[in-house]
Design a protein around this motif. Structure first.
Motif, PDB file in Angstrom:
ATOM      1  N   ALA A  93     -12.470  -4.967   6.264  1.00  0.00           N
ATOM      2  CA  ALA A  93     -12.119  -4.489   7.600  1.00  0.00           C
ATOM      3  C   ALA A  93     -10.806  -5.094   8.081  1.00  0.00           C
ATOM      4  N   VAL A  94     -10.655  -6.395   7.898  1.00  0.00           N
ATOM      5  CA  VAL A  94      -9.428  -7.062   8.338  1.00  0.00           C
ATOM      6  C   VAL A  94      -8.224  -6.592   7.511  1.00  0.00           C
ATOM      7  N   ALA A  95      -8.399  -6.493   6.204  1.00  0.00           N
ATOM      8  CA  ALA A  95      -7.283  -6.087   5.344  1.00  0.00           C
ATOM      9  C   ALA A  95      -6.806  -4.677   5.678  1.00  0.00           C
ATOM     10  N   LEU A  96      -7.737  -3.746   5.867  1.00  0.00           N
ATOM     11  CA  LEU A  96      -7.356  -2.374   6.187  1.00  0.00           C
ATOM     12  C   LEU A  96      -6.720  -2.277   7.568  1.00  0.00           C
ATOM     13  N   LEU A  97      -7.249  -3.045   8.513  1.00  0.00           N
ATOM     14  CA  LEU A  97      -6.667  -3.040   9.855  1.00  0.00           C
ATOM     15  C   LEU A  97      -5.255  -3.598   9.837  1.00  0.00           C
ATOM     16  N   VAL A 118       9.900  13.249   9.369  1.00  0.00           N
ATOM     17  CA  VAL A 118       8.798  13.368   8.411  1.00  0.00           C
ATOM     18  C   VAL A 118       8.223  12.001   8.075  1.00  0.00           C
ATOM     19  N   LEU A 119       9.079  11.015   7.876  1.00  0.00           N
ATOM     20  CA  LEU A 119       8.631   9.666   7.561  1.00  0.00           C
ATOM     21  C   LEU A 119       7.838   9.072   8.709  1.00  0.00           C
ATOM     22  N   VAL A 120       8.325   9.246   9.938  1.00  0.00           N
ATOM     23  CA  VAL A 120       7.635   8.702  11.106  1.00  0.00           C
ATOM     24  C   VAL A 120       6.251   9.308  11.234  1.00  0.00           C
ATOM     25  N   ARG A 121       6.144  10.620  11.082  1.00  0.00           N
ATOM     26  CA  ARG A 121       4.855  11.294  11.198  1.00  0.00           C
ATOM     27  C   ARG A 121       3.893  10.846  10.105  1.00  0.00           C
ATOM     28  N   ALA A 122       4.377  10.794   8.871  1.00  0.00           N
ATOM     29  CA  ALA A 122       3.520  10.431   7.744  1.00  0.00           C
ATOM     30  C   ALA A 122       3.036   8.986   7.854  1.00  0.00           C
ATOM     31  N   ALA A 123       3.926   8.080   8.229  1.00  0.00           N
ATOM     32  CA  ALA A 123       3.549   6.671   8.337  1.00  0.00           C
ATOM     33  C   ALA A 123       2.566   6.457   9.478  1.00  0.00           C
ATOM     34  N   THR A 124       2.756   7.174  10.574  1.00  0.00           N
ATOM     35  CA  THR A 124       1.833   7.061  11.701  1.00  0.00           C
ATOM     36  C   THR A 124       0.451   7.556  11.316  1.00  0.00           C
ATOM     37  N   ASP A 125       0.387   8.692  10.638  1.00  0.00           N
ATOM     38  CA  ASP A 125      -0.904   9.237  10.217  1.00  0.00           C
ATOM     39  C   ASP A 125      -1.591   8.327   9.213  1.00  0.00           C
ATOM     40  N   LEU A 126      -0.824   7.769   8.280  1.00  0.00           N
ATOM     41  CA  LEU A 126      -1.406   6.845   7.307  1.00  0.00           C
ATOM     42  C   LEU A 126      -1.944   5.603   8.005  1.00  0.00           C
ATOM     43  N   GLY A 127      -1.210   5.099   8.992  1.00  0.00           N
ATOM     44  CA  GLY A 127      -1.686   3.949   9.754  1.00  0.00           C
ATOM     45  C   GLY A 127      -2.997   4.249  10.453  1.00  0.00           C
ATOM     46  N   ASN A 128      -3.102   5.440  11.045  1.00  0.00           N
ATOM     47  CA  ASN A 128      -4.348   5.831  11.706  1.00  0.00           C
ATOM     48  C   ASN A 128      -5.510   5.879  10.718  1.00  0.00           C
ATOM     49  N   GLU A 132      -8.883   3.599  10.648  1.00  0.00           N
ATOM     50  CA  GLU A 132     -10.190   4.256  10.685  1.00  0.00           C
ATOM     51  C   GLU A 132     -11.073   3.768   9.541  1.00  0.00           C
ATOM     52  N   LEU A 133     -10.499   3.610   8.366  1.00  0.00           N
ATOM     53  CA  LEU A 133     -11.272   3.141   7.217  1.00  0.00           C
ATOM     54  C   LEU A 133     -11.762   1.704   7.407  1.00  0.00           C
ATOM     55  N   SER A 134     -11.058   0.920   8.213  1.00  0.00           N
ATOM     56  CA  SER A 134     -11.501  -0.456   8.464  1.00  0.00           C
ATOM     57  C   SER A 134     -12.871  -0.486   9.137  1.00  0.00           C
ATOM     58  N   LYS A 135     -13.215   0.599   9.831  1.00  0.00           N
ATOM     59  CA  LYS A 135     -14.515   0.658  10.514  1.00  0.00           C
ATOM     60  C   LYS A 135     -15.667   0.626   9.515  1.00  0.00           C
ATOM     61  N   PHE A 136     -15.445   1.142   8.323  1.00  0.00           N
ATOM     62  CA  PHE A 136     -16.518   1.148   7.330  1.00  0.00           C
ATOM     63  C   PHE A 136     -16.790  -0.266   6.818  1.00  0.00           C
ATOM     64  N   GLY A 137     -15.746  -1.080   6.702  1.00  0.00           N
ATOM     65  CA  GLY A 137     -15.966  -2.475   6.356  1.00  0.00           C
ATOM     66  C   GLY A 137     -16.755  -3.195   7.431  1.00  0.00           C
ATOM     67  N   LEU A 138     -16.409  -2.928   8.693  1.00  0.00           N
ATOM     68  CA  LEU A 138     -17.152  -3.532   9.799  1.00  0.00           C
ATOM     69  C   LEU A 138     -18.599  -3.065   9.791  1.00  0.00           C
ATOM     70  N   ALA A 139     -18.820  -1.792   9.452  1.00  0.00           N
ATOM     71  CA  ALA A 139     -20.181  -1.258   9.394  1.00  0.00           C
ATOM     72  C   ALA A 139     -21.017  -2.003   8.350  1.00  0.00           C
ATOM     73  N   VAL A 140     -20.424  -2.279   7.186  1.00  0.00           N
ATOM     74  CA  VAL A 140     -21.134  -3.028   6.153  1.00  0.00           C
ATOM     75  C   VAL A 140     -21.500  -4.414   6.660  1.00  0.00           C
ATOM     76  N   LEU A 141     -20.577  -5.076   7.329  1.00  0.00           N
ATOM     77  CA  LEU A 141     -20.847  -6.414   7.871  1.00  0.00           C
ATOM     78  C   LEU A 141     -22.022  -6.391   8.836  1.00  0.00           C
ATOM     79  N   VAL A 142     -22.005  -5.463   9.781  1.00  0.00           N
ATOM     80  CA  VAL A 142     -23.052  -5.425  10.807  1.00  0.00           C
ATOM     81  C   VAL A 142     -24.403  -5.079  10.198  1.00  0.00           C
TER      82      VAL A 142
END
Length: 230
Positions: A93-97, A118-128, A132-142
Protein backbone atom coordinates in the motif's frame (compact mmCIF):
# COMPACT_ATOMS: atom_id res chain seq x y z
CA UNK A 1 4.51 2.78 34.60
CA UNK A 2 4.68 0.61 31.50
CA UNK A 3 6.75 1.73 28.55
CA UNK A 4 4.55 2.39 25.52
CA UNK A 5 5.86 1.15 22.19
CA UNK A 6 6.14 4.32 20.09
CA UNK A 7 5.71 2.21 16.98
CA UNK A 8 2.07 1.68 17.90
CA UNK A 9 1.37 5.41 17.65
CA UNK A 10 3.09 5.79 14.30
CA UNK A 11 0.19 4.14 12.48
CA UNK A 12 -2.21 6.96 13.24
CA UNK A 13 0.44 9.59 12.61
CA UNK A 14 1.52 7.99 9.35
CA UNK A 15 -2.02 7.71 7.98
CA UNK A 16 -2.67 11.32 8.98
CA UNK A 17 0.40 12.55 7.12
CA UNK A 18 -0.43 10.46 4.04
CA UNK A 19 -3.92 11.97 3.94
CA UNK A 20 -2.36 15.41 4.31
CA UNK A 21 -0.08 14.75 1.35
CA UNK A 22 -2.97 13.53 -0.79
CA UNK A 23 -5.21 16.54 -0.20
CA UNK A 24 -2.71 19.32 0.53
CA UNK A 25 -2.70 20.57 -3.11
CA UNK A 26 -6.51 20.58 -3.18
CA UNK A 27 -9.03 18.14 -4.70
CA UNK A 28 -7.43 15.12 -6.38
CA UNK A 29 -7.29 15.09 -10.20
CA UNK A 30 -10.43 13.75 -11.85
CA UNK A 31 -10.87 11.66 -14.97
CA UNK A 32 -12.79 14.42 -16.73
CA UNK A 33 -10.41 17.26 -15.82
CA UNK A 34 -9.11 18.94 -18.95
CA UNK A 35 -5.41 18.78 -19.66
CA UNK A 36 -5.27 22.57 -19.47
CA UNK A 37 -6.69 22.43 -15.95
CA UNK A 38 -4.19 19.74 -14.91
CA UNK A 39 -1.30 21.79 -16.25
CA UNK A 40 -2.55 24.89 -14.44
CA UNK A 41 -2.73 23.00 -11.14
CA UNK A 42 0.79 21.66 -11.63
CA UNK A 43 2.07 25.18 -12.25
CA UNK A 44 0.10 26.91 -9.49
CA UNK A 45 0.64 24.22 -6.84
CA UNK A 46 4.18 23.21 -7.77
CA UNK A 47 5.72 23.91 -4.37
CA UNK A 48 2.77 22.42 -2.52
CA UNK A 49 2.94 19.22 -4.58
CA UNK A 50 6.66 18.80 -3.97
CA UNK A 51 6.39 19.49 -0.24
CA UNK A 52 3.43 17.12 -0.12
CA UNK A 53 5.58 14.37 -1.59
CA UNK A 54 8.11 14.88 1.19
CA UNK A 55 5.28 14.71 3.75
CA UNK A 56 4.12 11.47 2.12
CA UNK A 57 7.64 10.13 2.49
CA UNK A 58 7.65 10.85 6.22
CA UNK A 59 4.12 9.51 6.67
CA UNK A 60 4.86 6.35 4.72
CA UNK A 61 8.03 5.72 6.72
CA UNK A 62 6.05 6.06 9.95
CA UNK A 63 3.42 3.66 8.67
CA UNK A 64 6.05 1.10 7.70
CA UNK A 65 7.47 1.25 11.23
CA UNK A 66 3.96 0.74 12.60
CA UNK A 67 3.61 -2.37 10.44
CA UNK A 68 6.53 -3.90 12.32
CA UNK A 69 4.71 -3.32 15.61
CA UNK A 70 1.50 -4.68 14.13
CA UNK A 71 3.28 -7.79 12.90
CA UNK A 72 4.47 -8.52 16.45
CA UNK A 73 0.95 -8.02 17.78
CA UNK A 74 -0.60 -10.36 15.23
CA UNK A 75 2.03 -13.08 15.09
CA UNK A 76 1.45 -16.35 16.91
CA UNK A 77 2.16 -20.00 16.32
CA UNK A 78 -0.86 -20.46 14.07
CA UNK A 79 -1.18 -16.92 12.74
CA UNK A 80 2.20 -16.34 11.14
CA UNK A 81 0.70 -16.47 7.66
CA UNK A 82 -1.89 -13.78 8.42
CA UNK A 83 0.71 -11.59 10.15
CA UNK A 84 2.94 -11.85 7.09
CA UNK A 85 0.00 -11.05 4.81
CA UNK A 86 -0.81 -7.94 6.85
CA UNK A 87 2.82 -6.84 6.64
CA UNK A 88 3.02 -7.45 2.89
CA UNK A 89 -0.27 -5.60 2.33
CA UNK A 90 0.91 -2.58 4.28
CA UNK A 91 4.22 -2.44 2.44
CA UNK A 92 2.47 -2.74 -0.93
CA UNK A 93 0.00 0.00 0.00
CA UNK A 94 2.75 2.45 0.92
CA UNK A 95 4.90 1.61 -2.11
CA UNK A 96 2.02 2.04 -4.58
CA UNK A 97 0.88 5.25 -2.92
CA UNK A 98 4.41 6.67 -3.09
CA UNK A 99 4.65 5.75 -6.76
CA UNK A 100 1.28 7.31 -7.55
CA UNK A 101 2.10 10.58 -5.82
CA UNK A 102 5.51 10.64 -7.46
CA UNK A 103 3.95 10.71 -10.92
CA UNK A 104 2.31 14.07 -10.27
CA UNK A 105 5.32 15.41 -8.39
CA UNK A 106 7.60 14.51 -11.29
CA UNK A 107 5.41 16.53 -13.64
CA UNK A 108 5.50 19.50 -11.27
CA UNK A 109 9.26 19.21 -10.78
CA UNK A 110 9.80 19.18 -14.52
CA UNK A 111 7.70 22.32 -15.08
CA UNK A 112 4.63 20.82 -16.74
CA UNK A 113 3.80 24.05 -18.58
CA UNK A 114 6.72 23.32 -20.90
CA UNK A 115 5.71 19.70 -21.52
CA UNK A 116 3.21 18.11 -23.88
CA UNK A 117 -0.44 17.53 -23.08
CA UNK A 118 -0.35 13.80 -23.80
CA UNK A 119 2.39 13.21 -21.23
CA UNK A 120 0.57 15.22 -18.56
CA UNK A 121 -2.68 13.33 -19.11
CA UNK A 122 -1.02 9.91 -19.19
CA UNK A 123 1.09 10.52 -16.08
CA UNK A 124 -1.89 11.87 -14.16
CA UNK A 125 -4.01 8.85 -15.06
CA UNK A 126 -1.21 6.45 -14.15
CA UNK A 127 -0.80 8.20 -10.81
CA UNK A 128 -4.52 7.80 -10.12
CA UNK A 129 -4.39 4.10 -10.97
CA UNK A 130 -1.38 3.46 -8.72
CA UNK A 131 -3.03 5.24 -5.80
CA UNK A 132 -6.19 3.21 -6.41
CA UNK A 133 -4.23 -0.04 -6.42
CA UNK A 134 -2.71 0.89 -3.05
CA UNK A 135 -6.18 0.35 -1.56
CA UNK A 136 -5.91 -3.37 -2.22
CA UNK A 137 -2.76 -3.58 -0.12
CA UNK A 138 -4.56 -1.76 2.68
CA UNK A 139 -7.48 -4.18 2.29
CA UNK A 140 -5.15 -7.15 2.81
CA UNK A 141 -3.73 -5.54 5.95
CA UNK A 142 -7.14 -4.86 7.49
CA UNK A 143 -8.62 -8.27 6.64
CA UNK A 144 -5.58 -10.14 7.95
CA UNK A 145 -5.62 -8.10 11.16
CA UNK A 146 -9.34 -8.75 11.61
CA UNK A 147 -8.98 -12.50 11.02
CA UNK A 148 -6.19 -12.89 13.58
CA UNK A 149 -7.67 -10.67 16.28
CA UNK A 150 -11.12 -12.20 15.83
CA UNK A 151 -9.69 -15.69 16.31
CA UNK A 152 -7.50 -14.71 19.26
CA UNK A 153 -10.10 -12.32 20.72
CA UNK A 154 -7.50 -9.58 21.14
CA UNK A 155 -9.83 -6.96 19.67
CA UNK A 156 -13.53 -6.40 20.36
CA UNK A 157 -15.70 -8.37 17.95
CA UNK A 158 -17.53 -5.21 16.94
CA UNK A 159 -14.21 -3.64 15.94
CA UNK A 160 -13.35 -6.56 13.65
CA UNK A 161 -16.86 -6.41 12.16
CA UNK A 162 -16.37 -2.74 11.35
CA UNK A 163 -12.94 -3.47 9.89
CA UNK A 164 -14.36 -6.09 7.53
CA UNK A 165 -17.21 -3.79 6.47
CA UNK A 166 -14.71 -0.99 5.83
CA UNK A 167 -12.69 -3.35 3.64
CA UNK A 168 -15.74 -4.29 1.57
CA UNK A 169 -16.43 -0.59 0.99
CA UNK A 170 -12.78 0.01 0.15
CA UNK A 171 -12.63 -2.71 -2.51
CA UNK A 172 -16.12 -2.09 -3.91
CA UNK A 173 -15.51 1.65 -4.34
CA UNK A 174 -12.26 0.93 -6.19
CA UNK A 175 -13.99 -0.63 -9.21
CA UNK A 176 -16.26 2.17 -10.57
CA UNK A 177 -13.40 4.64 -11.26
CA UNK A 178 -11.98 2.17 -13.79
CA UNK A 179 -15.33 2.19 -15.62
CA UNK A 180 -16.56 5.78 -15.25
CA UNK A 181 -15.04 8.68 -17.19
CA UNK A 182 -16.94 11.42 -15.40
CA UNK A 183 -19.37 12.13 -12.61
CA UNK A 184 -19.80 10.70 -9.12
CA UNK A 185 -17.86 7.46 -9.71
CA UNK A 186 -14.78 8.73 -11.57
CA UNK A 187 -11.23 8.94 -10.24
CA UNK A 188 -11.20 11.82 -7.78
CA UNK A 189 -14.98 11.66 -7.40
CA UNK A 190 -16.81 11.47 -4.04
CA UNK A 191 -17.28 7.69 -4.14
CA UNK A 192 -13.66 6.95 -5.00
CA UNK A 193 -12.29 9.31 -2.37
CA UNK A 194 -14.83 8.47 0.33
CA UNK A 195 -14.55 4.72 -0.17
CA UNK A 196 -11.07 4.66 1.31
CA UNK A 197 -11.83 6.72 4.40
CA UNK A 198 -13.44 4.03 6.64
CA UNK A 199 -10.54 1.58 6.24
CA UNK A 200 -7.97 4.32 6.88
CA UNK A 201 -9.88 5.44 9.97
CA UNK A 202 -10.00 1.83 11.17
CA UNK A 203 -6.21 1.55 10.93
CA UNK A 204 -5.86 4.82 12.84
CA UNK A 205 -8.20 3.45 15.51
CA UNK A 206 -6.13 0.24 15.69
CA UNK A 207 -2.99 2.29 16.17
CA UNK A 208 -4.55 4.25 19.04
CA UNK A 209 -5.93 1.02 20.51
CA UNK A 210 -2.47 -0.54 20.61
CA UNK A 211 -1.13 2.59 22.31
CA UNK A 212 -3.84 2.35 24.96
CA UNK A 213 -3.07 -1.34 25.52
CA UNK A 214 0.54 -0.42 26.15
CA UNK A 215 -0.44 2.34 28.56
CA UNK A 216 -2.65 -0.07 30.48
CA UNK A 217 0.16 -2.57 30.83
CA UNK A 218 -0.60 -4.92 27.93
CA UNK A 219 2.10 -4.13 25.41
CA UNK A 220 1.96 -5.26 21.82
CA UNK A 221 5.08 -7.35 22.39
CA UNK A 222 3.51 -9.11 25.38
CA UNK A 223 0.32 -9.66 23.40
CA UNK A 224 2.28 -11.40 20.66
CA UNK A 225 4.14 -13.58 23.19
CA UNK A 226 0.89 -14.50 24.94
CA UNK A 227 -0.74 -15.39 21.65
CA UNK A 228 2.14 -17.71 20.73
CA UNK A 229 1.87 -19.39 24.14
CA UNK A 230 -1.87 -20.16 23.86
Amino acid sequence: MRRIDPGAALGALGVGLLFTALFLPGPPPKSDDTTAHLVQVLVDERTTLLVGTWIAGVGGAMFLWFIGTLHTFLQSGDDGREATAATAGGIAAVALLWCGLSMTSALALGKADAGNAVLVRAATDLGNILIELSKFGLAVLVVAACVVTRRARTLPRRATDLGLVATVLLVAAALPPFLADHGFWQFGGPAEVGGGVPAAMWVMWLSVHLVMRGRDGDSTLEAGVQARAT
